[in-house]
Write an enzyme that holds these catalytic residues in place. Structure first.
Site, PDB file in Angstrom:
ATOM      1  N   GLU A 151     -33.909  48.893  26.039  1.00 27.53           N
ATOM      2  CA  GLU A 151     -32.629  49.324  25.410  1.00 27.53           C
ATOM      3  C   GLU A 151     -32.094  48.373  24.529  1.00 27.53           C
ATOM      4  OE1 GLU A 151     -27.894  49.355  26.631  1.00 27.53           O
ATOM      5  OE2 GLU A 151     -29.423  48.695  28.123  1.00 27.53           O
TER       6      GLU A 151
ATOM      7  N   ASP B  11     -29.868  46.432  30.715  1.00 24.93           N
ATOM      8  CA  ASP B  11     -29.039  45.648  31.111  1.00 24.93           C
ATOM      9  C   ASP B  11     -28.487  45.915  32.472  1.00 24.93           C
ATOM     10  OD1 ASP B  11     -27.373  45.251  27.791  1.00 24.93           O
ATOM     11  OD2 ASP B  11     -29.086  44.033  28.713  1.00 24.93           O
TER      12      ASP B  11
ATOM     13  N   ASP C  57     -23.816  50.324  31.738  1.00 22.09           N
ATOM     14  CA  ASP C  57     -24.329  51.050  30.496  1.00 22.09           C
ATOM     15  C   ASP C  57     -25.818  51.149  30.624  1.00 22.09           C
ATOM     16  OD1 ASP C  57     -21.923  51.701  29.169  1.00 22.09           O
ATOM     17  OD2 ASP C  57     -22.280  50.179  27.493  1.00 22.09           O
TER      18      ASP C  57
END
Ligand code: TTJ
Length: 641
Positions: free
Chosen positions: A427, A504, A508
């Protein structure tokens, strides 16, 4: 007054049926013999629905001398009383497009789909149609020509034309030569379809009679063994290697019934039915059964030590080698999609089929180890052949160059040995950059993706395919993709043994992981079922004792930090990682990339509970439970170090 209402509504109704005559193909598929035969099935299906409702045990289908067809049943009889439209309900059934649902009640809970809506279509496409309903000791009659009422009703109600014992419905119709290229029903096709219906409804008897000159014949179809008998019939000229396995169960109002048997041949024949309709394009019920079955066999094979720790799982195709199966489900609200609208689309059907298979098939195998062993032997044979074919292929053809992904962000690895290669889906561009620098170039590929990828459960197919992030993933993996299980997806082409999601350790990140898992589960479920998908577990903290010469440590969760606090009272500095982007390449290598020190969780859906949880949570629209799922599954998953 009632007359006025009747006239008004009948004008609208006639417009509807005119459309059927203008575009018959839209309603019955074609105007060839296939479409012609379809008229019979449309009518018979109404009687089958009545059987499913618990009120009809026999159906008589007669191909008459004059070219017409008569379908009769001993159900409750089509309702003939006054409908709110001011005319007998029967007339509404035969003159209104899609009237079927109007008469639905709870007893009809499992009917629907294409059922019961076709009688007005058949009426519109028939030169003439006669309807006789037996009720209250009387026979009531109605007549039509090309779908238009051909009888004056008194006060909108049907006339009594005779006395009757019992109840039932009888329809006689003559297909219109203005519509159909040929008007001779094909006996073989009709019989075969009626036989199929008998297998799917073991308590139903269907009497078939051909009275046409030169082809006189009478057959009765009654198959008390149900779908097990169907499988037996399908395999009658093959060498069986197992008994016929049969199980059924229900899940949230969806009934699932499965019968299968393995034969010596390398063939896979799996037929899906929903509410007695054959789904030639398959669908979610088959996906659910197949995915659960793959997981079950792999799990038994490991338990029995047939697959060793190092061995790769059997593929879905491996475990279905030699399988003949019939999966029949009853769904209260089936949806169909695909080219010919015969592919079942309900996500809960997948869930139900997976759940029932997981529970009942396991129960069966626990009690019938010999059958299980024979099934695993079939899978072993298939796996062996698959591997030797793959080997021969790689020796023969020079390996194709990897295609570059469309936006050129993939940093591929040098090795082409899929068993040793890994791809990290990272990401964010900054974490992606660090990962590219830190990785082992030989075996580790990095694919950075930006932002939140599409929620594939809500997006339409073309949107999914237009999404650049998704396109580059499909390209990179090399297996293609498919909506449903198998088909265009070829797991043997997978270029990386491990697909590692690197996001992470926050909300999110969890959301991105969930979206990716949804994508895989929906379009490439084999990746998950065959254990190729992992989630990287980056640390939350780095702690450095103040004492010189003692090494720092990475901590992966708050519990670890608590423990560390208790054992290191002397004091230490604490670094909290907010995201992967904060780590330098060296740290990223140590914590997340280095196979020797990193922590990966394998995404496993090895039982029905997990499978259904996964579908439910990932495919729903609720965001909160999705997050919980990622956490729950992280603790369930195995550590791969
Ligand atoms: C509907 O709910 C009230 C009781 O009767 C139910 C019904 O419609 N039953 C029924 C319909 N049984 N058989 C039919 C039927 C049979 C044929 C051959 C053709 C059609 C269009 C319906």
């Amino acid at each position: 007054m009632a007359d006025k209402e009747y006239n008004a509504s009948s004008i609208r109704v006639l417009e509807g049926l005119e459309a059927v005559r203008t575009r018959p193909g839209m309603y019955i598929g074609s105007t060839s013999t296939r479409g012609l035969n379809h008229l019979i099935y449309e009518i018979v299906d109404n009687s089958v629905d009545e059987h499913l409702a618990g009120y009809c045990s026999e159906i008589w289908v007669t191909l008459e001398k004059d070219g017409s067809c008569t379908v009769e049943d001993n159900g409750r009889g089509i309702p003939i009383d006054m409908h709110e439209k001011g005319v007998s309900a029967e007339r509404v059934v035969f003159t209104t497009l899609h009237a079927g649902g109007k008469f639905d009640n709870k007893a009809y809970a499992t009917s629907g789909g294409l059922h019961g809506v076709g009688s007005s279509v058949v009426n519109a496409l028939s030169t003439r149609m006669t309807v006789d309903v037996k009720k209250n000791g009387n026979v009531y009659e109605d007549r039509y020509r090309q779908g238009k009422p051909d009888m004056e009703l008194v006060k909108g109600l049907l006339p009594i034309v005779g006395k009757a014992k019992g109840t039932g419905t009888k329809i006689n119709f003559l297909p219109d030569p203005e519509i159909f290229e040929k008007t001779r029903f094909k006996a073989e096709d009709v019989k075969s379809r009626l036989h199929e219906t008998a297998y799917l409804n073991p308590n139903l008897t269907i009497h078939y009679k051909d009275c046409r000159e030169g082809s006189e014949e009478e057959v009765t179809f009654h198959e008390p063994e149900g779908i097990s008998g169907f499988v037996k019939e399908l395999n009658k000229s093959d060498e069986a290697v197992t008994d016929i396995v049969y199980f059924k169960g229900a899940y949230e109002n969806i009934q699932v019934e499965v019968a299968f048997q393995f034969i010596r041949d390398f063939r896979e024949e799996i037929m899906g039915f929903c509410n007695n309709i054959y789904n030639s394009e398959g669908g979610t019920h088959l996906t659910g059964f197949k995915t659960a079955f793959t997981a079950i066999i792999n799990s038994y094979a490991r338990e029995l030590g047939i697959l060793k720790e190092k061995d790769q799982n059997f593929t879905g195709a491996d475990v279905r080698n030699g399988m003949t199966a019939v999966i029949s489900i009853k769904h209260p609200d089936p949806r169909f999609e695909g080219q010919t609208k015969t592919k079942l689309d309900n996500p809960d059907a997948q869930k139900a089929a997976a759940q029932v298979t997981q529970e009942e098939c396991t129960r069966y195998f626990d009690r019938n180890i010999e059958t299980l062993k024979a099934v695993i032997e079939c899978a072993e044979r298939a796996a062996k052949i698959r591997k030797s074919e793959a080997k021969a292929k790689t020796n023969m053809i020079s390996k194709p160059k990897f295609s570059f992904d469309s936006n050129g962000k993939l940093a591929n690895c040098e090795s082409r040995d899929a068993a040793k290669c890994e791809i990290f889906i990272v990401e964010g561009d900054s974490a992606g950059g660090s990962a590219k620098m830190a990785r082992d170039r030989m075996y580790q590929a990095i694919l950075p993706i930006r932002g939140k990828i599409l929620n594939v459960e809500k997006a339409s197919m073309d949107k999914v395919l237009a999404n650049a992030e998704i396109k580059s993933m499909i390209n990179a993996f090399g297996c293609g993709f498919s909506e449903g299980y198998g088909q265009d997806f070829d797991i043997t082409k997978l270029r990386y043994n491990k697909i590692i999601i690197m996001a992470d350790a926050d909300v999110d990140g969890a959301h991105i992981s969930t979206l990716l898992l949804t994508l895989f589960y929906r379009f490439m479920p084999e990746l998950i079922y065959e254990g190729h998908v992992y989630v990287a577990m980056p640390p939350l903290y780095k702690v450095m004792p103040q004492k010189k010469g003692v090494e720092g440590e990475y901590l992966y969760d708050d519990a670890a930090l608590e423990k560390y606090r208790k054992t290191h009272k002397a004091g230490f500095t604490l670094q909290r990682y907010k995201g992967l982007g904060e780590m330098d390449p060296q740290q990223l290598w140590e914590t997340t990339l280095d196979p020797k020190t990193r922590r990966l969780k394998q995404v496993q859906i090895d039982d029905g509970r997990m499978a259904s949880e996964m579908t439910g949570l990932l495919m729903g629209t609720d965001v909160a439970p999705r997050r919980d799922f990622i956490q729950a599954h992280a603790t369930d998953a195995e550590l791969d170090v």
